[in-house]
Design a protein around this motif. Sequence first.
Motif, short mmCIF file in Angstrom:
data_model
loop_
_atom_site.label_atom_id
_atom_site.label_comp_id
_atom_site.label_asym_id
_atom_site.label_seq_id
_atom_site.Cartn_x
_atom_site.Cartn_y
_atom_site.Cartn_z
N GLY A 1 -10.48 4.96 4.74
CA GLY A 1 -11.44 5.48 5.70
C GLY A 1 -11.00 6.87 6.15
O GLY A 1 -9.81 7.14 6.26
N ILE A 2 -11.98 7.75 6.40
CA ILE A 2 -11.70 9.09 6.88
C ILE A 2 -12.48 9.29 8.17
O ILE A 2 -13.68 9.03 8.23
N ARG A 3 -11.78 9.76 9.19
CA ARG A 3 -12.40 10.03 10.48
C ARG A 3 -12.21 11.51 10.79
O ARG A 3 -11.10 12.03 10.73
N LEU A 4 -13.32 12.20 11.08
CA LEU A 4 -13.29 13.62 11.44
C LEU A 4 -13.84 13.75 12.86
O LEU A 4 -14.98 13.40 13.12
N ASN A 5 -13.00 14.26 13.76
CA ASN A 5 -13.37 14.42 15.16
C ASN A 5 -13.90 13.13 15.77
O ASN A 5 -14.88 13.12 16.51
N GLY A 6 -13.28 12.00 15.41
CA GLY A 6 -13.65 10.71 15.99
C GLY A 6 -14.84 10.03 15.33
O GLY A 6 -15.23 8.95 15.75
N LYS A 7 -15.44 10.63 14.29
CA LYS A 7 -16.59 10.04 13.62
C LYS A 7 -16.21 9.66 12.19
O LYS A 7 -15.66 10.48 11.45
N ASP A 8 -16.50 8.41 11.79
CA ASP A 8 -16.20 7.97 10.42
C ASP A 8 -17.14 8.63 9.42
O ASP A 8 -18.34 8.74 9.67
N HIS B 1 -4.40 16.85 -6.57
CA HIS B 1 -4.23 16.08 -5.33
C HIS B 1 -4.80 14.67 -5.44
O HIS B 1 -4.97 13.99 -4.43
N HIS B 2 -5.09 14.22 -6.65
CA HIS B 2 -5.62 12.87 -6.88
C HIS B 2 -4.45 11.90 -7.05
O HIS B 2 -3.56 12.13 -7.86
N VAL B 3 -4.44 10.82 -6.27
CA VAL B 3 -3.42 9.77 -6.37
C VAL B 3 -4.16 8.46 -6.61
O VAL B 3 -4.73 7.88 -5.69
N ALA B 4 -4.14 8.00 -7.87
CA ALA B 4 -4.93 6.83 -8.25
C ALA B 4 -4.51 5.57 -7.49
O ALA B 4 -5.35 4.73 -7.16
N ALA B 5 -3.23 5.41 -7.20
CA ALA B 5 -2.74 4.20 -6.53
C ALA B 5 -3.36 4.03 -5.14
O ALA B 5 -3.57 2.90 -4.69
N VAL B 6 -3.68 5.11 -4.47
CA VAL B 6 -4.27 5.04 -3.13
C VAL B 6 -5.68 4.46 -3.19
O VAL B 6 -6.10 3.72 -2.32
N PHE B 7 -6.42 4.78 -4.27
CA PHE B 7 -7.81 4.35 -4.36
C PHE B 7 -7.99 2.89 -4.75
O PHE B 7 -9.10 2.40 -4.81
N VAL C 1 -8.59 15.51 11.46
CA VAL C 1 -8.78 14.56 10.36
C VAL C 1 -7.79 13.42 10.49
O VAL C 1 -6.59 13.63 10.71
N GLU C 2 -8.29 12.19 10.37
CA GLU C 2 -7.46 10.98 10.36
C GLU C 2 -7.82 10.17 9.12
O GLU C 2 -9.00 9.93 8.87
N ALA C 3 -6.81 9.77 8.36
CA ALA C 3 -7.02 8.90 7.20
C ALA C 3 -6.39 7.56 7.49
O ALA C 3 -5.31 7.49 8.08
N PHE C 4 -7.06 6.49 7.07
CA PHE C 4 -6.54 5.15 7.35
C PHE C 4 -7.03 4.19 6.27
O PHE C 4 -8.00 4.46 5.58
N ARG D 1 0.84 -1.20 0.00
CA ARG D 1 0.00 0.00 0.00
C ARG D 1 0.87 1.25 0.00
O ARG D 1 1.82 1.35 0.77
N PRO D 2 0.54 2.25 -0.83
CA PRO D 2 1.28 3.51 -0.77
C PRO D 2 0.91 4.27 0.51
O PRO D 2 -0.17 4.07 1.05
N SER D 3 1.80 5.12 0.98
CA SER D 3 1.48 5.90 2.16
C SER D 3 0.40 6.92 1.82
O SER D 3 0.34 7.42 0.70
N LEU D 4 -0.46 7.20 2.79
CA LEU D 4 -1.54 8.15 2.55
C LEU D 4 -0.99 9.57 2.53
O LEU D 4 -0.27 9.97 3.45
N PRO D 5 -1.33 10.36 1.50
CA PRO D 5 -0.82 11.73 1.43
C PRO D 5 -1.52 12.64 2.43
O PRO D 5 -2.58 12.31 2.96
N ASP D 6 -0.92 13.82 2.66
CA ASP D 6 -1.50 14.81 3.56
C ASP D 6 -2.81 15.34 3.00
O ASP D 6 -3.74 15.62 3.73
#
Length: 83
Positions: free
Chosen positions: A34-41, A23-29, A78-81, A8-13
């Motif tokens: 998953g994206i978590r904002l303030n603890g909520k998915d 800011h589109h990186v096709a390899a990541v998709f 923001v947390e990306a995983f 897996r490629p590292s997730l960009p900022d």
Amino acid sequence: MNDETQSRPSLPDRLSVDPRSPHHVAAVFEHGIGIRLNGKDHTNVEEYCISEGWVKVPAGKTVDRKGNPLMIKLKGKVEAFYR
């Protein structure tokens, strides 16, 4: 599982789902993200920036004159995983 995490490629900022965006990186998709904002998915995020602390999500069913959904910016931690 270890082989999968190494491939897996590292997730960009900053990342966008729009292929026209710089800011589109096709390899990541190729993997589930998953994206978590303030603890909520959130499942409807179109773009995010971890360092600036925001995500862009569609504003309901409203579209602009080109047919693209109107976006609103939500701010917070923001947390990306990978799923």
